[in-house]
Design an enzyme around this catalytic site. Structure first.
Site, PDB file in Angstrom:
ATOM      1  N   ASP A  13       0.849  -1.189   0.000  1.00  0.00           N
ATOM      2  CA  ASP A  13       0.000   0.000   0.000  1.00  0.00           C
ATOM      3  C   ASP A  13       0.888   1.244   0.000  1.00  0.00           C
ATOM      4  OD1 ASP A  13      -1.725   2.061   0.558  1.00  0.00           O
ATOM      5  OD2 ASP A  13      -2.541   1.167   2.382  1.00  0.00           O
ATOM      6  N   ILE A  14       0.774   2.057  -1.027  1.00  0.00           N
ATOM      7  CA  ILE A  14       1.662   3.215  -1.178  1.00  0.00           C
ATOM      8  C   ILE A  14       1.453   4.236  -0.064  1.00  0.00           C
ATOM      9  CG2 ILE A  14       0.219   4.703  -2.667  1.00  0.00           C
ATOM     10  CD1 ILE A  14       2.750   4.985  -4.482  1.00  0.00           C
ATOM     11  N   GLY A  35      -9.660   3.765  -6.247  1.00  0.00           N
ATOM     12  CA  GLY A  35      -8.309   3.275  -6.480  1.00  0.00           C
ATOM     13  C   GLY A  35      -7.273   3.895  -5.568  1.00  0.00           C
ATOM     14  N   VAL A  36      -6.083   4.080  -6.117  1.00  0.00           N
ATOM     15  CA  VAL A  36      -4.981   4.584  -5.303  1.00  0.00           C
ATOM     16  C   VAL A  36      -5.262   6.014  -4.828  1.00  0.00           C
ATOM     17  CG1 VAL A  36      -3.575   5.382  -7.267  1.00  0.00           C
ATOM     18  CG2 VAL A  36      -2.479   4.725  -5.145  1.00  0.00           C
ATOM     19  N   ASP A  37      -5.920   6.804  -5.662  1.00  0.00           N
ATOM     20  CA  ASP A  37      -6.185   8.188  -5.273  1.00  0.00           C
ATOM     21  C   ASP A  37      -7.180   8.252  -4.109  1.00  0.00           C
ATOM     22  OD1 ASP A  37      -5.416  10.843  -5.830  1.00  0.00           O
ATOM     23  OD2 ASP A  37      -7.389  11.230  -6.699  1.00  0.00           O
ATOM     24  N   TYR A 124      -8.406   3.504 -15.422  1.00  0.00           N
ATOM     25  CA  TYR A 124      -8.119   4.108 -16.727  1.00  0.00           C
ATOM     26  C   TYR A 124      -7.777   3.075 -17.803  1.00  0.00           C
ATOM     27  CZ  TYR A 124      -8.425   8.981 -15.139  1.00  0.00           C
ATOM     28  OH  TYR A 124      -8.867  10.200 -14.677  1.00  0.00           O
TER      29      TYR A 124
END
Ligand code: ADP
Length: 176
Positions: A13-14, A35-37, A124
């Site tokens: 996990d970033i 998502g990641v954002d 995307y």
């Protein structure tokens, strides 16, 4: 330090990474989504939302810098990848530009360590293998002629990215 010593690959996990800057795959409005954002906004807290709102739109292929708020990272670089259609709309160039714009911002701000997610490969729809190739090649070229960032981390979250990056970086002689 050689170029290959300056690239790392991790799975996870970033939002948990203790680096100078984490990159998030934003949309043009910069105000979060899935998502990641979504994970970055949820972990960073409402201060991030306010700063993003004050920045306004970020066109695809560009990047913007904010504080890291509640993340362990000091900064967040928000970049907007291409919405993938069939590859004939310049998607590869936009993806390359998203990586380069993020690296340029990092350099301008003397950011030493930066972590990238697999930009554009989720919602995307950019094909994973082609995106991995662009990510690794763009970063490697950058490192050959720039001092900053000193360390670049590819943060993979799920298959198939984990095996793609592992293979591509080990083929390039990069330590894992
Ligand atoms: P995009 O809209 O640019 O496609 P997504 O967030 O949908 O962005 O997906 C980009 C990548 O981020 C995907 O590989 C997804 O698995 C990954 N991802 C999702 N959550 C996290 C997270 N917390 N840390 C790192 N990567 C993540």
């Amino acid at each position: 330090m050689t170029t290959s010593d300056r690239v790392q690959f991790i799975v996870g996990d970033i939002t948990a990474l203790e680096v100078d800057a984490v990159v998030t795959a934003a949309n043009e409005s910069l105000i979060g989504g899935g998502g990641v954002d979504g994970a970055v906004h949820a972990a960073a807290g409402p201060g991030l939302f306010e700063e993003c709102r004050s920045i306004g739109l970020c066109p695809e292929g560009e990047a913007r810098l904010t504080g890291g708020y509640l993340l362990p990272a000091k900064h967040i670089i928000h970049t907007v990848g291409p919405v993938y259609e069939d590859g004939s709309f310049g998607e590869a160039n936009v993806l390359r530009s998203a990586y380069e714009s993020s690296l340029r911002l990092a350099e301008e701000n003397a950011i030493r360590s930066i972590a990238f997610p697999c930009i554009a490969t989720g919602t995307y729809g950019f094909p994973n293998a082609a995106a991995c190739e662009i990510a690794v090649d763009t970063v490697t070229k950058w490192l050959e002629c720039h001092e900053y960032p000193e360390l670049i981390v590819f943060c993979c979250f799920e298959e198939p990215d984990i095996s793609l990056y592992r293979e591509r970086l080990s083929n390039a002689g990069q330590a894992l």
